[in-house]
Design an enzyme around this catalytic site. Structure first.
Site, mmCIF file in Angstrom:
data_model
loop_
_atom_site.group_PDB
_atom_site.id
_atom_site.type_symbol
_atom_site.label_atom_id
_atom_site.label_comp_id
_atom_site.label_asym_id
_atom_site.label_seq_id
_atom_site.Cartn_x
_atom_site.Cartn_y
_atom_site.Cartn_z
ATOM 1 C CE LYS A 421 -23.212 1.895 -97.158
ATOM 2 N NZ LYS A 421 -22.271 0.930 -97.771
ATOM 3 C CB THR A 483 -18.110 12.267 -99.177
ATOM 4 O OG1 THR A 483 -17.428 11.050 -98.842
ATOM 5 C CG2 THR A 483 -19.258 11.957 -100.119
#
Length: 622
Positions: A421, A483
């Site tokens: 990330k 999600t």
């Protein structure tokens, strides 16, 4: 002393009854041997042989009983008799028959030569009949009970017709408390198709799994091929999960070797079994040579990655292992585990915050670590999006303080745990990790300490990962929340990630960002579907999947390297090195000082400030 007392631990009534039966068997075997020798005619037996028979009979009984004791025929649990007991009976009968020959000649009471062979045969048969009849009755009673018992049985299919399957069948056969009924076996080996294993039909290869599941009304499938490689395991489990049956598996090959295969050892089939790749291998010798005899510190040592680091380091003989964690429960858990597994380990567990400058400096001054693994960090993306200042304080300033202490106290090597990330971050957590990498590279250029970072993706089963969440949602009856249907992630198991971190540390020369090869990315939606099926449920019917939308700061996919970093290989093909990006170090350190003062004021715009330091950080618009 122990050998003698063991016999008396068995109920005396059982020993007496068994001895009486043996005496009757010995007498009957002696007589039948003589009777058969003379063609089943008592009149044809010469008087001299009748008299000799009577003379040697007492000696035969005593010698035979003596050898039965020697070969432990009164100590075995005959309910679970096996080939071992059969061999013991054969040896005991042979010794008894041989002793009868010796006694006959010693007393000058010779019998016909065929008599001795016939005596051995009848004695062996009678002894087997007495011993194994109990087991046979237990098996028949168990089958009868299973047919008419009140407990509802679970219909089971076993994948694999090898030693592991045999052990499971044996245990189910012998136990009254296992509510499993094996209906069929599947094995790819053509030679065993159509045959029986302990009375259970082997119906065919993997192509028969779905048909057999329907035909036999299977509720549960047991994967009993512990030696299967990951690809084979994935291919077979992909078929099994389409049956709607619950799946369980034998843990691994070493359990089979150690004789630990049992129904109680069966475990749920894990989602990593469907990743379809072999476990990542590391060079253990390199790791041992690098860690052995060193003082090693692990910050965040109670977390998912930190605790596994501690486990693997403890097994590589460090001179001392120092665990630092702010959460006392996590620290206590790993401390107790290591104390049990490695009682001779020189272990120190400290409660401390990496944000406390004086405390960090004190710890480094006292313990003088040679190697530091920095795993302490806030890592939950959505939570950090809500509390960005805390992400900066803990991840950036905490790392900076530990780096400063390592530099001051001349630590040999400092390894920071980073994340995918950090590449083109869209969330504050990723941006703070990129900042940490910049700190590492900057300090490496001006320190005797070798500072490196190791970057990898999501870790299966770690705290906050999707798998524990999915399992909890499935246990509660759903829905399972994803999600976005297109979101993908790179995955690795915790032991794999940590072993690669250790080996990357062994390769370090300073300033590198090591990037772990995570294999092919996996769709989270596919993971959710597979986990539902592995649990024995049908997607959309028993358990629904609900899409909730991307969370704040979340990407559809993660990257492992920024384009300008490039890639360089190491001796381990799973570990690569990203070339450092040049930064203006003076400007960066000045910005860092300003950030330290600014973040303590709890500003509302910390993201804007971070964007000035990390140009690749582009916050995701909500």
């Amino acid at each position: 002393m122990n050998k003698n007392t063991n016999l008396f631990k068995i109920p005396m009534s059982r020993i007496v009854a068994l001895t009486l039966l043996d005496v009757m068997a010995i007498v009957a075997s002696s007589f039948m041997a003589l009777y058969l020798r003379f063609e089943f005619s008592f009149k044809e037996i010469p008087m001299e042989y009748r008299e000799r028979y009577e003379v040697i009979l007492p000696y035969t009984v005593l010698c035979t009983l003596f050898f039965f004791v020697v070969w432990k025929l009164y100590k075995s649990v005959w309910r679970y008799a096996s080939a071992t007991e059969l061999i013991n009976i054969a040896f005991a009968s042979s010794c008894a028959a041989l002793s009868q020959v010796v006694v006959s000649y010693a007393l000058s009471q010779k019998m016909p030569r065929s008599y001795y062979a016939l005596y051995w045969f009848f004695l062996f048969a009678a002894t087997c009949g007495i011993r194994f009849s109990y087991r046979i009755m237990c098996i028949l009673n168990s089958k009868r009970t299973s047919m008419i018992g009140k407990t509802e049985k679970t219909n089971v299919m076993i994948i694999g017709a090898g030693a592991a399957a045999n052990m499971i069948l044996k245990e189910i056969e012998q136990s009254q408390f296992i509510s499993l009924r094996v209906k069929c076996i599947v094995d790819d080996h053509l030679g065993c198709h159509g045959k029986l294993l302990r009375g259970i039909p082997i119906v065919g290869g993997r192509d028969k799994i779905q048909d057999a599941a329907a035909e036999y009304g299977i509720d549960e499938i047991i994967f009993a091929i512990p030696s299967a490689n990951r690809q084979t395991r994935k291919e077979i489990l992909d078929i099994c999960k389409e049956t709607g049956c619950k799946l369980r598996a034998i843990p691994g090959t070493y359990q089979l070797i150690n004789g630990e295969v049992s129904v109680s050892k069966l475990q749920e089939v894990e989602i990593e079994d469907l990743l379809g790749r072999e476990p990542i291998n590391t060079n253990i010798d390199e790791i041992i040579g690098y860690v052995s005899g060193k003082v090693v510190m692990v910050t965040g040592g109670g977390g998912s990655i930190g605790s596994e680091l501690c486990r693997q380091i403890a097994g590589h003989h460090p001179r001392q292992l120092v665990i630092v964690d702010i959460y006392e429960n996590n620290a206590y858990d790993i401390q107790q585990e290591l104390v049990r597994k490695y009682p001779s380990l020189n272990l120190v567990v400290l409660i401390a915050s990496v944000r406390n400058t004086n405390r960090m400096d004190q710890i480094f001054e006292i313990y003088h670590p040679d190697i530091v693994y920095h795993a302490a960090a806030h890592k939950h993306v959505p939570l950090m999006e809500v509390s960005p200042n805390e992400a900066v304080k803990n991840n950036v300033l905490g790392t900076w303080k530990v780096v400063q202490a390592a530099d001051r106290w001349k630590v040999k090597r400092f390894v920071m745990i980073s994340t995918d990330k950090a590449v083109n971050p869209t969330n504050i957590m990723g941006a703070t990790k990129r900042l940490c990498e910049m700190i590492i590279q900057t300090y490496n250029n001006h320190s005797d300490t070798e500072f490196v970072a190791v970057r990898f993706g999501n870790v299966l089963g770690s705290n906050g990962s999707v798998i524990p969440l999915f399992k909890k949602q499935i246990a509660e009856g759903g829905p399972v929340t994803v999600t976005d249907p297109n979101i993908i992630r790179y995955f690795m198991t915790i032991p794999e990630a940590v072993s690669l971190v250790l080996q990357a540390g062994a390769y370090a020369k300073g300033g590198e960002i090591f990037v772990l090869d995570m294999g092919e990315p996996v769709r989270i939606f596919d993971l959710a579907q597979n986990l539902i099926k592995l649990s024995g449920y049908r997607v959309g019917e028993d358990i629904e999947i609900k899409f909730t939308g991307l969370r704040p700061g979340e990407k559809l996919y993660e990257e492992m390297l920024m384009a300008e970093e490039g890639m360089k290989e190491t001796a381990n093909k799973m570990i690569h090195i990203g070339q450092p990006i040049q930064i203006d170090e003076d400007k960066f350190m000045s910005q860092l000082e300003q950030l330290k003062d600014y973040v303590t004021q709890e500003p509302d715009d910390i993201r804007e400030y971070i964007k000035q330091i990390v140009p690749t950080y582009v916050p995701k618009e909500e």
